[in-house]
Enzyme design. Structure first.
Site, PDB file in Angstrom:
ATOM      1  N   GLU A   1     -38.453  21.524   0.494  1.00 24.93           N
ATOM      2  CA  GLU A   1     -37.853  22.813   0.860  1.00 24.93           C
ATOM      3  C   GLU A   1     -37.631  22.825   2.372  1.00 24.93           C
ATOM      4  O   GLU A   1     -38.541  22.488   3.133  1.00 24.93           O
ATOM      5  CB  GLU A   1     -38.793  23.935   0.442  1.00 24.93           C
ATOM      6  CG  GLU A   1     -38.332  25.316   0.817  1.00 24.93           C
ATOM      7  CD  GLU A   1     -39.352  26.388   0.427  1.00 24.93           C
ATOM      8  OE1 GLU A   1     -39.083  27.556   0.736  1.00 24.93           O
ATOM      9  OE2 GLU A   1     -40.410  26.066  -0.161  1.00 24.93           O
TER      10      GLU A   1
ATOM     11  N   PRO B   1     -26.683  29.995  -0.559  1.00 23.26           N
ATOM     12  CA  PRO B   1     -25.702  30.980  -0.127  1.00 23.26           C
ATOM     13  C   PRO B   1     -25.634  31.166   1.387  1.00 23.26           C
ATOM     14  O   PRO B   1     -26.652  31.160   2.081  1.00 23.26           O
ATOM     15  CB  PRO B   1     -26.148  32.275  -0.812  1.00 23.26           C
ATOM     16  CG  PRO B   1     -27.543  32.056  -1.238  1.00 23.26           C
ATOM     17  CD  PRO B   1     -27.722  30.586  -1.411  1.00 23.26           C
ATOM     18  N   ASN B   2     -24.407  31.291   1.836  1.00 24.98           N
ATOM     19  CA  ASN B   2     -24.044  31.576   3.225  1.00 24.98           C
ATOM     20  C   ASN B   2     -24.245  30.412   4.187  1.00 24.98           C
ATOM     21  O   ASN B   2     -23.889  30.517   5.359  1.00 24.98           O
ATOM     22  CB  ASN B   2     -24.762  32.832   3.751  1.00 24.98           C
ATOM     23  CG  ASN B   2     -24.381  34.051   2.962  1.00 24.98           C
ATOM     24  OD1 ASN B   2     -23.200  34.320   2.776  1.00 24.98           O
ATOM     25  ND2 ASN B   2     -25.362  34.785   2.482  1.00 24.98           N
TER      26      ASN B   2
ATOM     27  N   ASN C   1     -32.340  23.706   0.700  1.00 25.05           N
ATOM     28  CA  ASN C   1     -32.372  24.944   1.465  1.00 25.05           C
ATOM     29  C   ASN C   1     -31.738  25.989   0.559  1.00 25.05           C
ATOM     30  O   ASN C   1     -30.517  26.108   0.498  1.00 25.05           O
ATOM     31  CB  ASN C   1     -31.615  24.820   2.786  1.00 25.05           C
ATOM     32  CG  ASN C   1     -31.730  26.074   3.628  1.00 25.05           C
ATOM     33  OD1 ASN C   1     -32.078  27.136   3.123  1.00 25.05           O
ATOM     34  ND2 ASN C   1     -31.425  25.962   4.908  1.00 25.05           N
TER      35      ASN C   1
ATOM     36  N   HIS D   1     -35.948  25.088   5.772  1.00 24.48           N
ATOM     37  CA  HIS D   1     -35.380  26.306   6.361  1.00 24.48           C
ATOM     38  C   HIS D   1     -35.088  26.041   7.826  1.00 24.48           C
ATOM     39  O   HIS D   1     -35.940  25.496   8.534  1.00 24.48           O
ATOM     40  CB  HIS D   1     -36.354  27.488   6.240  1.00 24.48           C
ATOM     41  CG  HIS D   1     -36.674  27.811   4.822  1.00 24.48           C
ATOM     42  ND1 HIS D   1     -35.793  28.492   4.014  1.00 24.48           N
ATOM     43  CD2 HIS D   1     -37.743  27.501   4.066  1.00 24.48           C
ATOM     44  CE1 HIS D   1     -36.326  28.593   2.806  1.00 24.48           C
ATOM     45  NE2 HIS D   1     -37.500  27.996   2.815  1.00 24.48           N
TER      46      HIS D   1
ATOM     47  N   TYR E   1     -29.779  30.830  13.432  1.00 25.14           N
ATOM     48  CA  TYR E   1     -29.534  29.589  12.693  1.00 25.14           C
ATOM     49  C   TYR E   1     -28.952  28.464  13.542  1.00 25.14           C
ATOM     50  O   TYR E   1     -28.764  27.366  13.053  1.00 25.14           O
ATOM     51  CB  TYR E   1     -28.612  29.870  11.502  1.00 25.14           C
ATOM     52  CG  TYR E   1     -29.205  30.878  10.542  1.00 25.14           C
ATOM     53  CD1 TYR E   1     -30.296  30.542   9.752  1.00 25.14           C
ATOM     54  CD2 TYR E   1     -28.692  32.165  10.445  1.00 25.14           C
ATOM     55  CE1 TYR E   1     -30.859  31.464   8.880  1.00 25.14           C
ATOM     56  CE2 TYR E   1     -29.250  33.090   9.567  1.00 25.14           C
ATOM     57  CZ  TYR E   1     -30.324  32.736   8.793  1.00 25.14           C
ATOM     58  OH  TYR E   1     -30.883  33.644   7.936  1.00 25.14           O
TER      59      TYR E   1
ATOM     60  N   ARG F   1     -22.540  32.058  11.751  1.00 23.37           N
ATOM     61  CA  ARG F   1     -23.405  33.122  11.229  1.00 23.37           C
ATOM     62  C   ARG F   1     -24.698  33.189  12.039  1.00 23.37           C
ATOM     63  O   ARG F   1     -25.475  32.242  12.051  1.00 23.37           O
ATOM     64  CB  ARG F   1     -23.751  32.857   9.768  1.00 23.37           C
ATOM     65  CG  ARG F   1     -24.701  33.888   9.200  1.00 23.37           C
ATOM     66  CD  ARG F   1     -25.137  33.528   7.788  1.00 23.37           C
ATOM     67  NE  ARG F   1     -26.122  34.487   7.332  1.00 23.37           N
ATOM     68  CZ  ARG F   1     -27.195  34.167   6.637  1.00 23.37           C
ATOM     69  NH1 ARG F   1     -27.432  32.920   6.295  1.00 23.37           N
ATOM     70  NH2 ARG F   1     -28.040  35.094   6.267  1.00 23.37           N
TER      71      ARG F   1
ATOM     72  N   ALA G   1     -31.274  32.538   0.832  1.00 22.44           N
ATOM     73  CA  ALA G   1     -31.807  33.800   0.311  1.00 22.44           C
ATOM     74  C   ALA G   1     -32.416  33.650  -1.081  1.00 22.44           C
ATOM     75  O   ALA G   1     -33.339  34.392  -1.437  1.00 22.44           O
ATOM     76  CB  ALA G   1     -30.721  34.866   0.296  1.00 22.44           C
TER      77      ALA G   1
ATOM     78  N   ARG H   1     -40.080  36.122  10.449  1.00 17.48           N
ATOM     79  CA  ARG H   1     -38.974  37.062  10.240  1.00 17.48           C
ATOM     80  C   ARG H   1     -39.426  38.226   9.367  1.00 17.48           C
ATOM     81  O   ARG H   1     -40.612  38.505   9.250  1.00 17.48           O
ATOM     82  CB  ARG H   1     -37.791  36.293   9.649  1.00 17.48           C
ATOM     83  CG  ARG H   1     -37.322  35.193  10.623  1.00 17.48           C
ATOM     84  CD  ARG H   1     -36.124  34.440  10.151  1.00 17.48           C
ATOM     85  NE  ARG H   1     -34.986  35.353  10.038  1.00 17.48           N
ATOM     86  CZ  ARG H   1     -33.914  35.072   9.317  1.00 17.48           C
ATOM     87  NH1 ARG H   1     -33.832  33.938   8.648  1.00 17.48           N
ATOM     88  NH2 ARG H   1     -32.914  35.924   9.259  1.00 17.48           N
TER      89      ARG H   1
END
Length: 147
Positions: free
Chosen positions: A101, A11-12, A77, A103, A24, A19, A80, A110
């Site tokens: 995985e 998502p996103n 990735n 990111h 990012y 964004r 969320a 964070r």
């Protein structure tokens, strides 16, 4: 079809480039996909890229990848969903598909809720905080350990 690596974005991530560029970066999802294709081609592989804002679509994509003998592995990735999705965890476990995985940012630097990953326990490797380059590292890993 040639042997390939599947790149799944959650998502996103379709909003990359606009964004929170301070978190990012300014590369777009198209840039990520082009980078993955370039890295895969260097190993004689192809890539298949998908992005979805829907958890079930990502589960479906993992199941499809796990059932396809031409798939070397998955760069995931989950965004969320990394921190919330037992469904993605179960899909990786059930299919046995190799997953790296990824990111863009370092989730451990964070907010505390981002420190837990449901994917990491079933991932072959985790790459975080390397920006778009992390996707290339994931492709290189899957390609170099293929077979």
């Amino acid at each position: 079809m040639a042997r390939r690596i599947v790149v799944l974005n959650g998502p996103n991530l379709n909003l990359l480039g606009t964004r929170e560029p301070d978190v990012y970066g300014t590369d777009t999802l198209a840039d990520v996909e082009a980078w993955c294709a370039q890295r895969a081609a260097a190993h004689g592989l192809e890539v298949s890229c998908r992005q979805s804002n829907h958890e079930g679509a990502l589960v479906d994509a993992l199941q499809e990848a796990g059932a396809d003998p031409e798939v070397v592995g998955v760069v995931l990735n989950a965004a969320a969903y990394t921190h919330t999705s037992v469904a993605l965890l179960d899909a990786v476990k059930a299919t046995g598909v190799r997953v790296v995985e990824v990111h863009l940012s370092n989730p451990h630097a964070r907010e505390p809720f981002r420190h837990t990953s449901y994917i990491s326990p079933v991932a072959e490797a985790v790459i975080a905080g390397a920006g778009v380059r992390g996707y290339g590292y994931a492709v290189d890993h899957l390609a170099s350990t293929d077979g």
